[in-house]
Design a protein around this motif. Structure first.
Motif, PDB file in Angstrom:
ATOM      1  N   ASN A 217      16.569 -68.246 -37.126  1.00  0.00           N
ATOM      2  CA  ASN A 217      16.043 -67.981 -35.781  1.00  0.00           C
ATOM      3  C   ASN A 217      14.654 -67.366 -35.785  1.00  0.00           C
ATOM      4  O   ASN A 217      14.145 -66.965 -34.748  1.00  0.00           O
ATOM      5  N   LEU A 218      14.040 -67.298 -36.942  1.00  0.00           N
ATOM      6  CA  LEU A 218      12.695 -66.733 -37.031  1.00  0.00           C
ATOM      7  C   LEU A 218      11.714 -67.507 -36.164  1.00  0.00           C
ATOM      8  O   LEU A 218      11.840 -68.728 -36.020  1.00  0.00           O
ATOM      9  N   GLU A 219      10.716 -66.770 -35.655  1.00  0.00           N
ATOM     10  CA  GLU A 219       9.647 -67.431 -34.933  1.00  0.00           C
ATOM     11  C   GLU A 219       8.920 -68.359 -35.921  1.00  0.00           C
ATOM     12  O   GLU A 219       8.673 -67.977 -37.060  1.00  0.00           O
ATOM     13  N   GLY A 220       8.604 -69.546 -35.469  1.00  0.00           N
ATOM     14  CA  GLY A 220       7.905 -70.474 -36.361  1.00  0.00           C
ATOM     15  C   GLY A 220       8.825 -71.467 -37.035  1.00  0.00           C
ATOM     16  O   GLY A 220       8.368 -72.421 -37.646  1.00  0.00           O
ATOM     17  N   VAL A 221      10.145 -71.246 -36.894  1.00  0.00           N
ATOM     18  CA  VAL A 221      11.089 -72.221 -37.443  1.00  0.00           C
ATOM     19  C   VAL A 221      11.216 -73.367 -36.446  1.00  0.00           C
ATOM     20  O   VAL A 221      11.527 -73.151 -35.280  1.00  0.00           O
ATOM     21  N   GLU A 222      10.944 -74.574 -36.923  1.00  0.00           N
ATOM     22  CA  GLU A 222      10.947 -75.693 -36.005  1.00  0.00           C
ATOM     23  C   GLU A 222      12.278 -76.428 -36.035  1.00  0.00           C
ATOM     24  O   GLU A 222      12.711 -77.016 -35.061  1.00  0.00           O
ATOM     25  N   LYS A 223      12.906 -76.380 -37.217  1.00  0.00           N
ATOM     26  CA  LYS A 223      14.111 -77.165 -37.381  1.00  0.00           C
ATOM     27  C   LYS A 223      14.953 -76.533 -38.480  1.00  0.00           C
ATOM     28  O   LYS A 223      14.424 -75.973 -39.418  1.00  0.00           O
ATOM     29  N   VAL A 224      16.254 -76.614 -38.329  1.00  0.00           N
ATOM     30  CA  VAL A 224      17.142 -76.104 -39.366  1.00  0.00           C
ATOM     31  C   VAL A 224      17.760 -77.302 -40.073  1.00  0.00           C
ATOM     32  O   VAL A 224      18.483 -78.084 -39.466  1.00  0.00           O
ATOM     33  N   TRP A 225      17.445 -77.450 -41.356  1.00  0.00           N
ATOM     34  CA  TRP A 225      17.992 -78.592 -42.111  1.00  0.00           C
ATOM     35  C   TRP A 225      19.441 -78.334 -42.504  1.00  0.00           C
ATOM     36  O   TRP A 225      20.240 -79.246 -42.619  1.00  0.00           O
ATOM     37  N   GLY A 226      19.731 -77.055 -42.724  1.00  0.00           N
ATOM     38  CA  GLY A 226      21.090 -76.728 -43.129  1.00  0.00           C
ATOM     39  C   GLY A 226      21.270 -75.226 -43.170  1.00  0.00           C
ATOM     40  O   GLY A 226      20.311 -74.493 -43.391  1.00  0.00           O
ATOM     41  N   LYS A 227      22.491 -74.768 -42.873  1.00  0.00           N
ATOM     42  CA  LYS A 227      22.746 -73.331 -42.906  1.00  0.00           C
ATOM     43  C   LYS A 227      24.173 -73.134 -43.376  1.00  0.00           C
ATOM     44  O   LYS A 227      25.118 -73.594 -42.746  1.00  0.00           O
ATOM     45  N   GLY A 228      24.291 -72.481 -44.538  1.00  0.00           N
ATOM     46  CA  GLY A 228      25.618 -72.183 -45.051  1.00  0.00           C
ATOM     47  C   GLY A 228      25.785 -70.687 -45.176  1.00  0.00           C
ATOM     48  O   GLY A 228      25.001 -69.929 -44.598  1.00  0.00           O
ATOM     49  N   GLY A 229      26.784 -70.265 -45.926  1.00  0.00           N
ATOM     50  CA  GLY A 229      27.070 -68.845 -46.050  1.00  0.00           C
ATOM     51  C   GLY A 229      25.989 -68.073 -46.795  1.00  0.00           C
ATOM     52  O   GLY A 229      25.656 -66.938 -46.442  1.00  0.00           O
ATOM     53  N   THR A 230      25.432 -68.692 -47.830  1.00  0.00           N
ATOM     54  CA  THR A 230      24.448 -67.972 -48.646  1.00  0.00           C
ATOM     55  C   THR A 230      23.185 -68.781 -48.861  1.00  0.00           C
ATOM     56  O   THR A 230      22.349 -68.436 -49.673  1.00  0.00           O
TER      57      THR A 230
END
Ligand code: DGT
Ligand code: CA
Ligand code: CA
Length: 574
Positions: A217-230
């Protein structure tokens, strides 16, 4: 040696198994591949000597894989693998390079749309055939198109200078989280490579979920390719990606060592560990099942019998051999520079006055600055003529007396950046050059001369008793313009003979000399100077890029003349 061939096949097997959704097995094949990559002895010899039983002694090799190795050694093939290749005849490696594409997606796209390579993929995405597929959708299709675009542009690499400020900024924001115990850049950014594929960040925390949420959710993040636990991966609005991984405190050292790379350096460190009966991976340094020395990188290197190796040197360019012999150079530090000698002022159309440039240099803790404005041949840069240079000399004299009155030891040196004309002469008369503290000369025109002429042109400039420094000696612009044609051995020979100093230009677009030439210059005993080529005071901060390049070229403090106080520096000028 069949080791690398087999490693590649097992990596391929892992991909196929992942495509089929098989659990655990891909991991085993990947482990076997890593183990074979790092193995010193030929797996064929091992088998000859001890058969299957000896193969089972290799770390990461179990019964099924040992059987595969035997089959490969006997027949040159592994049937299981050949069957997969027939069943799924596609360019997997290529397709997996597209951000957001995993093995499962690759398989689906092949089965539903017959997509075999990047070309097929692009055609299908552009024809909107991907979005309607189950599990894909509009966003994924758009992602795929963007990923493809990115692969085409500059082969997906960015200049370090375009990336490092943002990377550091993200690093700082993460560091401020109370959940973050340790954090560092890793990968090529930490090694300060001149171009970067993606940014890697490694953190230690007991609450990784908090960090993941914050990161995506940082400013400047345009897209999330993937988000897991670590583990998470994002695209920044500047167009590059950042990978973040969180590891437990006890494996931070080995994880940092692993993710800093480069890959070839890692393969060798792992081999050395194996020779010592240890196993080194991102998870830790193990003897049997027991984790030993994995908390810090220093511990990890020490446990495998090596001194700490600076990240900028980890390229498998001989650093490990040097370390084993105790011959690792003590490379120049980021705080060793005492002044910057390639700086332009508003006299040649630069942004800032000489005084403001000097004040900025004082703020950086420097002991001196050198003003080296362009000279008259470069009309578009408002190059100074002889008369203007003499006037500038007077002005600098006055400023220096002002510093003296203020009881400051800071000193402004006066130079200029002359132009090496086609015949090797420069565009300012010798009697004026003689009056300056030092003279820089650079090639700024007729860049496409044949090698012999270009070499002779620069040689002649170095033989000029007034010319002390050659600026950006090879003339390349990274990703844009190749070097001039130069016989670099000849350049080094004449530089050494005439005591001419070669510049390491810190501009992220130039980094010239590059690390390879720096190493050759050092070996030839040629002195170098790290300069920023600033046209405004903020650019004085680019020095760290030049220092990084010098460190990548194994330069020591002694090799770089602007690590010296002013008296020592002046002795190096003709
Ligand atoms: P880049 O991103 O292309 O500028 O270069 P790196 O060096 O940052 O590469 P990257 O981001 O793919 O991976 C980060 C580090 O992780 C890399 O320097 C070493 C380690 N690593 C990645 N893949 C492998 C691998 O297959 N084997 C080994 N031994 N290390 C790997
Ligand atoms: Ca990277
Ligand atoms: Ca990466």
């Amino acid at each position: 040696m069949k080791n690398q061939e087999l490693a590649k096949i097992f990596q391929g097997m892992a991909q196929f198994l992942e495509m089929e959704g098989v659990a655990f097995k891909p991991y085993a094949y990947n482990r076997a591949a890593l183990s074979l990559e790092a193995l010193n002895e030929d797996v064929g010899d091992i088998y000859k000597k001890g058969g299957i039983k000896a193969l089972l002694e290799i770390p990461g090799i179990g019964k099924a894989i040992a059987d595969h190795i035997e089959e490969y050694l006997k027949t040159g093939k592994i049937k299981h693998y050949e069957d997969y290749k027939k069943k799924l005849p596609l360019k997997i490696d290529e397709l997996l390079r597209v951000e957001g594409m995993g093995p499962r997606k690759v398989k689906m796209l092949y089965q539903k749309l017959g997509i075999k390579d990047l070309k097929d993929l692009e055609k299908a995405a552009k024809a909107h055939k991907i979005a309607p597929l189950f599990g894909f959708g509009e966003t994924t299709e758009k992602n795929i198109l963007q990923g493809l675009e990115f692969l085409k542009r500059d082969k997906g690499r960015f200049l370090l200078g375009q990336i490092l400020p943002t990377a550091n900024d993200v690093l700082e924001k993460l560091k401020n989280l109370k959940e973050v115990e340790e954090i560092s850049l890793a990968g090529s950014v930490r090694r300060r490579k001149e171009t970067i594929g993606d940014v890697d960040i490694l953190a230690v925390s007991k609450k990784p979920a908090k960090i993941m949420d914050f990161f995506v959710n940082l400013e400047g993040v345009e897209k999330v390719w993937g988000k897991g636990g670590t583990k998470a991966s994002v695209r920044m609005k500047e167009g590059f990606d950042i990978d973040l991984r969180v590891v437990p405190k006890e494996s931070y050292g080995s994880a940092l060592q692993y993710f800093t790379g480069n890959k070839d350096h890692n393969i060798i460190t792992r081999k050395i560990a194996i020779e010592k009966g240890l196993k080194l991976s991102e998870y830790g340094l193990f003897r049997g099942k027991k984790m030993i020395a994995s908390k810090t990188e220093e511990d990890v290197y020490k446990a495998i019998g090596l001194p700490y190796i600076e990240p900028e040197m980890r390229e498998n360019e001989g650093e490990i051999e040097a370390a084993l012999k105790g011959k690792l150079p003590k490379i120049i530090g980021y705080k060793d520079i005492k002044g910057d000698l390639h700086c332009h002022s508003n006299w040649d159309g630069g942004e800032d006055s000489i005084e403001d440039m000097a004040k900025a240099a004082i703020d950086l803790g420097y002991e001196y600055i050198g003003i080296s404005d362009h000279t008259k041949f470069l009309r578009i840069e408002n190059g100074l003529n002889e008369k203007q240079l003499l006037k500038e000399h007077e002005a600098i004299g006055k400023l220096n007396s002002k510093f003296k009155i203020q009881n400051s030891k800071f000193r402004i040196l006066h130079g200029c950046e002359t132009n090496i004309l086609n015949d090797g002469s420069v565009d300012i008369k010798d009697e004026v050059l003689e009056k300056l503290d030092y003279v820089i000369a650079g090639v700024h025109s007729s860049l496409k001369m044949p090698k012999k002429e270009m070499t002779q042109r620069v040689v002649k400039a170095m033989e000029n008793p007034n010319i002390d420094i050659i600026s950006h000696p090879t003339g390349r612009l990274i990703g844009k313009r190749d070097e001039y044609q130069l016989d670099f051995d000849k350049i080094l020979e004449v530089a050494k003979k005439t005591g001419t100093i070669l510049e390491i230009n810190s501009s992220p677009y130039r980094l010239d000399l590059n690390s390879f030439y720096i190493r050759r210059a050092k070996e030839a005993g040629v002195k170098m100077i790290i300069n920023t080529d600033s046209h405004q005071k903020e650019q004085l901060n680019l020095m760290e890029y030049g220092i990084a390049q010098a460190r990548r070229g194994w330069a020591e403090r002694n090799d770089i003349v602007n690590t010296l106080p002013v008296e020592g520096l002046l002795k190096h000028f003709k």
